[in-house]
Design a protein around this motif. Structure first.
Motif, short mmCIF file in Angstrom:
data_model
loop_
_atom_site.label_atom_id
_atom_site.label_comp_id
_atom_site.label_asym_id
_atom_site.label_seq_id
_atom_site.Cartn_x
_atom_site.Cartn_y
_atom_site.Cartn_z
N LEU A 30 44.02 -66.93 -31.71
CA LEU A 30 43.62 -65.68 -31.06
C LEU A 30 44.70 -64.62 -31.23
O LEU A 30 44.41 -63.47 -31.56
CB LEU A 30 43.36 -65.90 -29.56
CG LEU A 30 42.07 -66.60 -29.17
CD1 LEU A 30 42.10 -66.95 -27.69
CD2 LEU A 30 40.86 -65.75 -29.51
N TYR A 31 45.93 -65.02 -31.00
CA TYR A 31 47.05 -64.09 -31.11
C TYR A 31 47.14 -63.50 -32.53
O TYR A 31 47.24 -62.29 -32.70
CB TYR A 31 48.37 -64.80 -30.76
CG TYR A 31 49.58 -63.92 -30.91
CD1 TYR A 31 49.95 -63.04 -29.90
CD2 TYR A 31 50.34 -63.94 -32.07
CE1 TYR A 31 51.05 -62.21 -30.05
CE2 TYR A 31 51.43 -63.11 -32.22
CZ TYR A 31 51.79 -62.25 -31.21
OH TYR A 31 52.87 -61.42 -31.36
N GLY A 32 47.08 -64.37 -33.53
CA GLY A 32 47.18 -63.93 -34.91
C GLY A 32 46.08 -62.95 -35.28
O GLY A 32 46.32 -61.92 -35.90
N LEU A 33 44.85 -63.29 -34.90
CA LEU A 33 43.72 -62.41 -35.20
C LEU A 33 43.82 -61.09 -34.44
O LEU A 33 43.52 -60.02 -34.98
CB LEU A 33 42.40 -63.11 -34.88
CG LEU A 33 42.01 -64.23 -35.83
CD1 LEU A 33 40.87 -65.06 -35.25
CD2 LEU A 33 41.63 -63.66 -37.20
N TYR A 34 44.25 -61.15 -33.19
CA TYR A 34 44.38 -59.94 -32.39
C TYR A 34 45.42 -59.00 -33.00
O TYR A 34 45.18 -57.80 -33.16
CB TYR A 34 44.77 -60.28 -30.94
CG TYR A 34 44.83 -59.07 -30.05
CD1 TYR A 34 43.68 -58.58 -29.44
CD2 TYR A 34 46.02 -58.39 -29.85
CE1 TYR A 34 43.72 -57.45 -28.63
CE2 TYR A 34 46.07 -57.25 -29.04
CZ TYR A 34 44.92 -56.79 -28.44
OH TYR A 34 44.95 -55.67 -27.65
N LYS A 35 46.58 -59.55 -33.35
CA LYS A 35 47.64 -58.74 -33.94
C LYS A 35 47.20 -58.15 -35.28
O LYS A 35 47.49 -56.98 -35.57
CB LYS A 35 48.92 -59.55 -34.12
CG LYS A 35 49.60 -59.94 -32.82
CD LYS A 35 50.15 -58.75 -32.08
CE LYS A 35 51.54 -58.42 -32.57
NZ LYS A 35 52.21 -57.38 -31.79
N GLN A 36 46.50 -58.95 -36.09
CA GLN A 36 46.04 -58.46 -37.38
C GLN A 36 45.03 -57.32 -37.19
O GLN A 36 45.05 -56.33 -37.90
CB GLN A 36 45.43 -59.60 -38.19
CG GLN A 36 45.08 -59.23 -39.61
CD GLN A 36 46.30 -58.95 -40.47
OE1 GLN A 36 47.39 -59.39 -40.18
NE2 GLN A 36 46.10 -58.21 -41.54
N ALA A 37 44.16 -57.47 -36.19
CA ALA A 37 43.13 -56.46 -35.93
C ALA A 37 43.73 -55.18 -35.36
O ALA A 37 43.22 -54.09 -35.61
CB ALA A 37 42.08 -57.01 -34.98
N THR A 38 44.79 -55.30 -34.60
CA THR A 38 45.35 -54.12 -33.94
C THR A 38 46.52 -53.49 -34.68
O THR A 38 46.74 -52.29 -34.57
CB THR A 38 45.79 -54.44 -32.49
OG1 THR A 38 46.76 -55.50 -32.52
CG2 THR A 38 44.60 -54.83 -31.63
N GLU A 39 47.27 -54.29 -35.44
CA GLU A 39 48.47 -53.75 -36.10
C GLU A 39 48.49 -53.94 -37.61
O GLU A 39 49.36 -53.40 -38.28
CB GLU A 39 49.72 -54.39 -35.49
CG GLU A 39 49.91 -54.03 -34.03
CD GLU A 39 51.23 -54.52 -33.47
OE1 GLU A 39 52.23 -54.53 -34.21
OE2 GLU A 39 51.25 -54.89 -32.29
N GLY A 40 47.59 -54.75 -38.14
CA GLY A 40 47.60 -55.02 -39.58
C GLY A 40 48.57 -56.13 -39.92
O GLY A 40 48.95 -56.92 -39.06
N ASP A 41 48.98 -56.18 -41.18
CA ASP A 41 49.87 -57.25 -41.63
C ASP A 41 51.17 -57.28 -40.83
O ASP A 41 51.66 -56.24 -40.39
CB ASP A 41 50.20 -57.09 -43.12
CG ASP A 41 49.01 -57.40 -44.01
OD1 ASP A 41 48.05 -58.04 -43.54
OD2 ASP A 41 49.04 -57.02 -45.19
N VAL A 42 51.69 -58.49 -40.67
CA VAL A 42 52.94 -58.69 -39.92
C VAL A 42 54.01 -57.74 -40.44
O VAL A 42 54.17 -57.54 -41.64
CB VAL A 42 53.39 -60.18 -39.98
CG1 VAL A 42 53.81 -60.59 -41.37
CG2 VAL A 42 54.48 -60.47 -38.99
N GLU A 64 47.24 -64.58 -41.01
CA GLU A 64 46.10 -63.66 -41.13
C GLU A 64 46.38 -62.51 -42.11
O GLU A 64 45.53 -61.64 -42.30
CB GLU A 64 45.73 -63.10 -39.75
CG GLU A 64 45.46 -64.14 -38.68
CD GLU A 64 44.36 -65.11 -39.05
OE1 GLU A 64 43.46 -64.76 -39.83
OE2 GLU A 64 44.39 -66.25 -38.54
N LYS A 65 47.53 -62.52 -42.73
CA LYS A 65 47.95 -61.45 -43.63
C LYS A 65 46.89 -61.16 -44.69
O LYS A 65 46.31 -62.08 -45.26
CB LYS A 65 49.26 -61.84 -44.32
CG LYS A 65 49.87 -60.75 -45.13
CD LYS A 65 51.22 -61.19 -45.68
CE LYS A 65 51.86 -60.05 -46.45
NZ LYS A 65 53.22 -60.42 -46.89
#
Length: 89
Positions: A30-42, A64-65
């Motif tokens: 969930l965290y990985g998908l949320y961050k990818q959806a809200t901020e894009g690539d790490v 999720e990159k």
């Protein structure tokens, strides 16, 4: 409902409609998908070896990159629905 609104609702639903006994792996997904959806690539460097929690979260996001915002949002929504079904509050 727009994708953005559905995504925001899913973010709220997972907090209120899913029980607290969701696995750490699911939480990291969930965290990985949320961050990818809200901020894009790490966009940060990997935390140090002593920060195990930070490293796990960073790795989940890094996994999720390359996913575009829309895809990450849809996968997040789908996962939230599955978790609520399996682990109702």
């Amino acid at each position: 409902m727009s994708s953005q609104a559905e995504f925001e609702q899913a973010a709220q639903d997972v907090k209120t409609k899913a029980s607290s006994n969701i696995s750490n792996d699911a939480k990291l997904a969930l965290y990985g998908l949320y961050k990818q959806a809200t901020e894009g690539d790490v966009n940060t460097s990997k935390p140090g070896i002593l920060d195990q929690k930070g490293r796990a979260k960073w790795s989940a996001w890094e996994k999720e990159k390359g996913k575009d915002k829309e895809t990450a949002q849809q996968e997040y929504i789908k996962l939230v629905k599955e978790l609520i079904e399996k682990h109702p509050a």
